[in-house]
Design a protein around this motif. Structure first.
Motif, PDB file in Angstrom:
ATOM      1  N   THR A   4       0.863  -1.177   0.000  1.00 42.96           N
ATOM      2  CA  THR A   4       0.000   0.000   0.000  1.00 42.96           C
ATOM      3  C   THR A   4       0.901   1.229   0.000  1.00 42.96           C
ATOM      4  OG1 THR A   4      -1.976   0.992   0.983  1.00 42.96           O
ATOM      5  CG2 THR A   4      -0.286   0.204   2.513  1.00 42.96           C
ATOM      6  N   ASP A   8      -2.800   5.722  -0.867  1.00 46.19           N
ATOM      7  CA  ASP A   8      -3.898   4.816  -0.511  1.00 46.19           C
ATOM      8  C   ASP A   8      -4.438   5.136   0.879  1.00 46.19           C
ATOM      9  OD1 ASP A   8      -3.648   3.425  -2.913  1.00 46.19           O
ATOM     10  OD2 ASP A   8      -2.388   1.856  -2.052  1.00 46.19           O
ATOM     11  N   ARG A  68      -3.757  -5.572  -0.665  1.00 41.61           N
ATOM     12  CA  ARG A  68      -3.730  -4.105  -0.579  1.00 41.61           C
ATOM     13  C   ARG A  68      -4.682  -3.626   0.526  1.00 41.61           C
ATOM     14  NH1 ARG A  68      -1.395  -0.958  -3.821  1.00 41.61           N
ATOM     15  NH2 ARG A  68      -1.400  -2.402  -5.568  1.00 41.61           N
ATOM     16  N   LYS A  72      -3.638  -1.728   4.168  1.00 40.92           N
ATOM     17  CA  LYS A  72      -4.180  -0.439   4.647  1.00 40.92           C
ATOM     18  C   LYS A  72      -4.635  -0.559   6.100  1.00 40.92           C
ATOM     19  CE  LYS A  72      -5.950   0.690   0.091  1.00 40.92           C
ATOM     20  NZ  LYS A  72      -7.174   0.863  -0.691  1.00 40.92           N
TER      21      LYS A  72
END
Length: 142
Positions: A4, A8, A68, A72
């Motif tokens: 990430t 993001d 991904r 996060k």
């Protein structure tokens, strides 16, 4: 390849929250401290790689959207110095459970390194044995 990025995290949590989490100096600069974010992202990548290494070739050639998303959740948790809110804690715990499931093979990614599990079956198995009745043994009967 990082799982990430700062962009993001800004998209998901907003610039104001990231400033609040990373602007840790004695004098507030009212900006995101990219060194703090980079350290959290590196820790996040290391945690994810630790779980993926048993099943997948690292680095991943492409980052699966699931990874991904997990990155996060982990990174924002790692950016907190004090106790984060319940949603961030739960997202972090859920991410760890999903990573454990990936490591155990319960959840599979579309990535190099894992062959789909097979039963070994899928067709008829034929075993050929010596035939007791051949042209030579049946002479006189035919």
């Amino acid at each position: 390849m990082a799982y990430t990025s700062l962009a993001d995290l800004i998209d998901r949590h907003g610039e104001r929250q990231l400033i609040g989490l990373t602007d840790r100096g004695d004098v507030a600069t009212d900006t995101i401290d990219t060194d703090v974010v980079d350290a959290a992202l590196a820790d996040t990548d290391a945690l994810i790689n630790g779980h993926l290494a048993a099943k997948y070739q690292l680095p991943l050639s492409t980052v699966d959207p699931l990874i991904r998303d997990l990155a996060k959740a982990i990174a924002i948790y790692k950016l907190h110095v004090y106790e984060p809110n319940g949603k961030i804690v739960q997202d972090y715990k859920d991410a760890l459970v999903t990573l454990r499931d990936i490591a155990r093979g319960v959840v599979q990614l579309r990535a190099d390194g894992v062959a789909p599990a097979t039963t070994g079956g899928g067709g008829a198995q034929v075993t050929d044995r010596e035939r007791p009745m051949t042209e030579d043994s049946l002479k006189g009967f035919i």
